[in-house]
Design a protein around this motif. Structure first.
Motif, PDB file in Angstrom:
ATOM      1  N   VAL A  58       0.816  -1.226   0.000  1.00 49.35           N
ATOM      2  CA  VAL A  58       0.000   0.000   0.000  1.00 49.35           C
ATOM      3  C   VAL A  58       0.846   1.272   0.000  1.00 49.35           C
ATOM      4  N   THR A  59       2.099   1.164   0.426  1.00 52.68           N
ATOM      5  CA  THR A  59       2.972   2.348   0.399  1.00 52.68           C
ATOM      6  C   THR A  59       3.511   2.617  -1.006  1.00 52.68           C
ATOM      7  N   LYS A  60       3.290   1.655  -1.932  1.00 50.90           N
ATOM      8  CA  LYS A  60       3.778   1.822  -3.314  1.00 50.90           C
ATOM      9  C   LYS A  60       2.580   1.823  -4.267  1.00 50.90           C
ATOM     10  N   PRO A  61       2.112   3.022  -4.663  1.00 49.38           N
ATOM     11  CA  PRO A  61       0.873   3.109  -5.450  1.00 49.38           C
ATOM     12  C   PRO A  61       0.894   2.320  -6.747  1.00 49.38           C
ATOM     13  N   ASP A  62       2.081   2.140  -7.341  1.00 51.53           N
ATOM     14  CA  ASP A  62       2.127   1.408  -8.621  1.00 51.53           C
ATOM     15  C   ASP A  62       1.769  -0.072  -8.457  1.00 51.53           C
ATOM     16  N   THR A  63       1.882  -0.609  -7.226  1.00 51.88           N
ATOM     17  CA  THR A  63       1.503  -2.021  -6.999  1.00 51.88           C
ATOM     18  C   THR A  63      -0.009  -2.166  -6.801  1.00 51.88           C
ATOM     19  N   LEU A  64      -0.707  -1.028  -6.693  1.00 48.93           N
ATOM     20  CA  LEU A  64      -2.150  -1.061  -6.415  1.00 48.93           C
ATOM     21  C   LEU A  64      -3.011  -0.828  -7.654  1.00 48.93           C
ATOM     22  N   ILE A  65      -2.368  -0.553  -8.779  1.00 51.22           N
ATOM     23  CA  ILE A  65      -3.144  -0.194  -9.981  1.00 51.22           C
ATOM     24  C   ILE A  65      -4.137  -1.298 -10.339  1.00 51.22           C
ATOM     25  N   GLY A  66      -5.409  -0.910 -10.445  1.00 52.87           N
ATOM     26  CA  GLY A  66      -6.475  -1.843 -10.834  1.00 52.87           C
ATOM     27  C   GLY A  66      -6.930  -2.799  -9.751  1.00 52.87           C
ATOM     28  N   ILE A  67      -6.383  -2.646  -8.559  1.00 55.09           N
ATOM     29  CA  ILE A  67      -6.655  -3.611  -7.484  1.00 55.09           C
ATOM     30  C   ILE A  67      -8.110  -3.578  -7.007  1.00 55.09           C
ATOM     31  N   CYS A  68      -8.777  -2.422  -7.211  1.00 54.97           N
ATOM     32  CA  CYS A  68     -10.150  -2.262  -6.721  1.00 54.97           C
ATOM     33  C   CYS A  68     -11.215  -2.562  -7.778  1.00 54.97           C
ATOM     34  N   GLU A  69     -10.791  -3.042  -8.944  1.00 49.07           N
ATOM     35  CA  GLU A  69     -11.776  -3.367  -9.998  1.00 49.07           C
ATOM     36  C   GLU A  69     -12.769  -4.410  -9.477  1.00 49.07           C
ATOM     37  N   GLY A  70     -14.066  -4.115  -9.628  1.00 52.54           N
ATOM     38  CA  GLY A  70     -15.106  -5.059  -9.202  1.00 52.54           C
ATOM     39  C   GLY A  70     -15.370  -5.075  -7.705  1.00 52.54           C
ATOM     40  N   VAL A  71     -14.679  -4.215  -6.957  1.00 50.20           N
ATOM     41  CA  VAL A  71     -14.828  -4.186  -5.486  1.00 50.20           C
ATOM     42  C   VAL A  71     -15.959  -3.230  -5.105  1.00 50.20           C
ATOM     43  N   THR A  72     -16.801  -3.649  -4.162  1.00 50.38           N
ATOM     44  CA  THR A  72     -17.880  -2.763  -3.675  1.00 50.38           C
ATOM     45  C   THR A  72     -17.484  -2.052  -2.383  1.00 50.38           C
ATOM     46  N   THR A  73     -16.708  -2.736  -1.532  1.00 50.57           N
ATOM     47  CA  THR A  73     -16.309  -2.158  -0.234  1.00 50.57           C
ATOM     48  C   THR A  73     -14.830  -2.422   0.029  1.00 50.57           C
ATOM     49  N   VAL A  74     -14.138  -1.394   0.485  1.00 53.24           N
ATOM     50  CA  VAL A  74     -12.749  -1.548   0.935  1.00 53.24           C
ATOM     51  C   VAL A  74     -12.730  -1.440   2.457  1.00 53.24           C
ATOM     52  N   ILE A  75     -12.021  -2.358   3.102  1.00 51.86           N
ATOM     53  CA  ILE A  75     -11.769  -2.246   4.549  1.00 51.86           C
ATOM     54  C   ILE A  75     -10.266  -2.091   4.724  1.00 51.86           C
ATOM     55  N   SER A  76      -9.848  -1.039   5.414  1.00 49.57           N
ATOM     56  CA  SER A  76      -8.416  -0.861   5.668  1.00 49.57           C
ATOM     57  C   SER A  76      -8.118  -0.843   7.162  1.00 49.57           C
ATOM     58  N   THR A  77      -7.216  -1.745   7.556  1.00 51.73           N
ATOM     59  CA  THR A  77      -6.691  -1.728   8.929  1.00 51.73           C
ATOM     60  C   THR A  77      -5.230  -1.275   8.888  1.00 51.73           C
ATOM     61  N   VAL A  78      -4.844  -0.648   7.769  1.00 44.96           N
ATOM     62  CA  VAL A  78      -3.444  -0.271   7.562  1.00 44.96           C
ATOM     63  C   VAL A  78      -3.043   0.841   8.525  1.00 44.96           C
ATOM     64  N   LYS A 137      -0.490   8.342   3.927  1.00 41.36           N
ATOM     65  CA  LYS A 137      -0.262   8.215   2.477  1.00 41.36           C
ATOM     66  C   LYS A 137      -0.650   6.841   1.925  1.00 41.36           C
ATOM     67  N   ALA A 138      -0.336   5.780   2.635  1.00 35.41           N
ATOM     68  CA  ALA A 138      -0.672   4.438   2.127  1.00 35.41           C
ATOM     69  C   ALA A 138      -2.187   4.277   2.013  1.00 35.41           C
ATOM     70  N   ASN A 139      -2.907   4.746   3.031  1.00 34.62           N
ATOM     71  CA  ASN A 139      -4.370   4.676   2.971  1.00 34.62           C
ATOM     72  C   ASN A 139      -4.921   5.575   1.865  1.00 34.62           C
ATOM     73  N   LEU A 140      -4.259   6.702   1.644  1.00 28.09           N
ATOM     74  CA  LEU A 140      -4.675   7.613   0.565  1.00 28.09           C
ATOM     75  C   LEU A 140      -4.470   6.950  -0.805  1.00 28.09           C
ATOM     76  N   ASN A 141      -3.368   6.218  -0.964  1.00 27.59           N
ATOM     77  CA  ASN A 141      -3.128   5.470  -2.208  1.00 27.59           C
ATOM     78  C   ASN A 141      -4.296   4.515  -2.491  1.00 27.59           C
TER      79      ASN A 141
END
Length: 287
Positions: A58-78, A95-99
Motif C-alpha cells: 500500500v505504500t507503493k501506489p504502482d503495486t495497487l493499480i487496478g486492485i479495486c476493480e469489481g470491489v464494492t467495499t474496501v476495509i483498511s486496517t493499515v 499516504k498508504a491509505n490515501l493510495n
C-alpha cells in the motif's frame, strides 16, 4: 440464499492483528474477497473460489493499480504503532491509505471502512493520530460512503501489562483508577463486517468489560501467579517522560510512548461489545 454474494470486499492489512481476524470472518461469511498483503504466505490457506490473495504494498501506489476493480467495499486496517523500516506514520497511516482511497475512487468502489482509534479528533496533536486523522479528513471529503471505526484499545496492547508482571511489579501513573474497555480482535472483526451494511459514518466500540488500570495490573500478576505488587507513580513523572522523549528523541521513538502514556491518563469508556474476556486472553497468551 447468501446476501453477501453481491458484495466484493477488499481487505488491506490482512496479516496484522485485527486484519487476520477480519480475513477469517470474511471467508467464513462467504464474501467475495480480495486480501492484499506485502507477504502473502500467511494468507494462502484462506484462498478458495471466492477468495483472491494479492501481493501488493500500500505504500507503493504502482503495486495497487487496478486492485479495486469489481470491489464494492474496501476495509483498511493499515497503520503502524511503531515506525520501522524507515516508514513514518505519515507514510503509512496517511499516504498508504490515501493510495488505496485513490484506487477505490477510480474503480467506483461504493464504500470505504477505515479502522482508526478512539478519540482521534481529541488527540490530533499526537504523532500517531496526526496521520490517522489526516486520512479521516481525506476520507470524509472523498465522496464515497465511509465508516470510521474507533476501537478502545486492543487486547494485544494489554500484553505490556504481562511484560511488567513477569518482572514482578506493575507501574502505573496516578491512582490507577482510570477506566477503559479494550476489545479482542475477533470481536472487533464482527463490528467491521457489520459496518459494510451499516449506515453509520462512525462506530466507537470497546470490549464487554470496563476495567481500571489497577484491575488489569492485578489480572496480569494473577495470570503469572505473582504476588500483587502495583507501584503508583505521581502523574508529573508521566508528563515529564513525554516531554523528555519529545524533546530528545525522534517521533520513531516517542510516537508510541506519547500515545500510550496520553491515553492511559484518563477514562476512555466506549459502548460495550463482544464476548471475549481479557482474563482468558492473558491465560491463552501465556500458554
Amino acid at each position: 440464499m447468501n446476501n453477501n454474494r453481491s458484495q466484493t470486499v477488499l481487505l488491506a492489512g490482512a496479516t496484522g492483528y485485527l486484519g487476520s481476524y477480519i480475513a477469517k470472518a470474511l471467508v467464513e461469511d462467504k464474501f467475495n474477497t480480495k486480501l492484499i498483503a506485502r507477504s502473502i504466505k500467511k494468507l494462502q490457506t484462506l484462498e478458495n473460489k471466492k477468495v483472491k490473495i494479492i501481493e501488493a504494498e500500500v505504500t507503493k501506489p504502482d503495486t495497487l493499480i487496478g486492485i479495486c476493480e469489481g470491489v464494492t467495499t474496501v476495509i483498511s486496517t493499515v497503520g503502524i504503532t511503531r515506525q520501522k523500516e524507515g516508514l513514518t506514520y505519515m507514510d503509512v497511516d496517511y499516504k498508504a491509505n490515501l493510495n488505496l482511497l485513490n484506487e477505490a475512487k477510480k474503480a467506483g468502489v461504493k464504500k470505504f471502512i477505515y479502522v482508526s482509534a478512539i478519540n482521534g479528533h481529541k488527540y490530533r496533536h499526537l504523532k500517531i493520530f496526526e496521520a490517522k486523522e489526516k486520512f479521516v479528513d481525506a476520507l470524509k471529503n472523498s465522496g464515497l460512503d465511509y465508516c470510521v471505526i474507533r476501537p478502545n484499545g486492543f487486547f494485544s496492547d494489554m500484553k505490556d501489562f504481562l511484560d511488567m508482571a513477569r518482572k514482578g511489579k506493575i507501574y502505573l501513573f496516578g491512582n490507577g483508577e482510570q477506566k477503559f474497555n479494550p476489545i479482542h480482535g475477533e470481536d472487533l472483526a464482527i463490528i467491521c463486517l457489520q459496518a459494510i451494511k451499516s449506515t453509520r459514518n462512525e462506530i466507537i466500540v470497546g470490549g464487554p468489560d470496563v476495567f481500571t488500570l489497577n484491575e488489569i495490573g492485578e489480572m496480569a500478576l494473577e495470570a503469572l501467579e505473582k504476588p500483587i505488587k502495583i507501584i503508583h507513580l505521581p502523574d508529573w513523572i508521566r508528563r515529564f517522560i513525554i516531554w523528555c522523549f519529545r524533546t530528545f528523541t525522534s517521533s520513531k521513538t516517542y510516537g508510541p510512548i506519547e500515545f500510550f502514556l496520553t491515553l492511559m491518563a484518563e477514562d476512555n469508556i466506549a459502548p460495550r461489545f463482544g464476548t471475549k474476556r481479557l482474563y482468558y486472553f492473558f491465560r491463552e497468551h501465556l500458554k
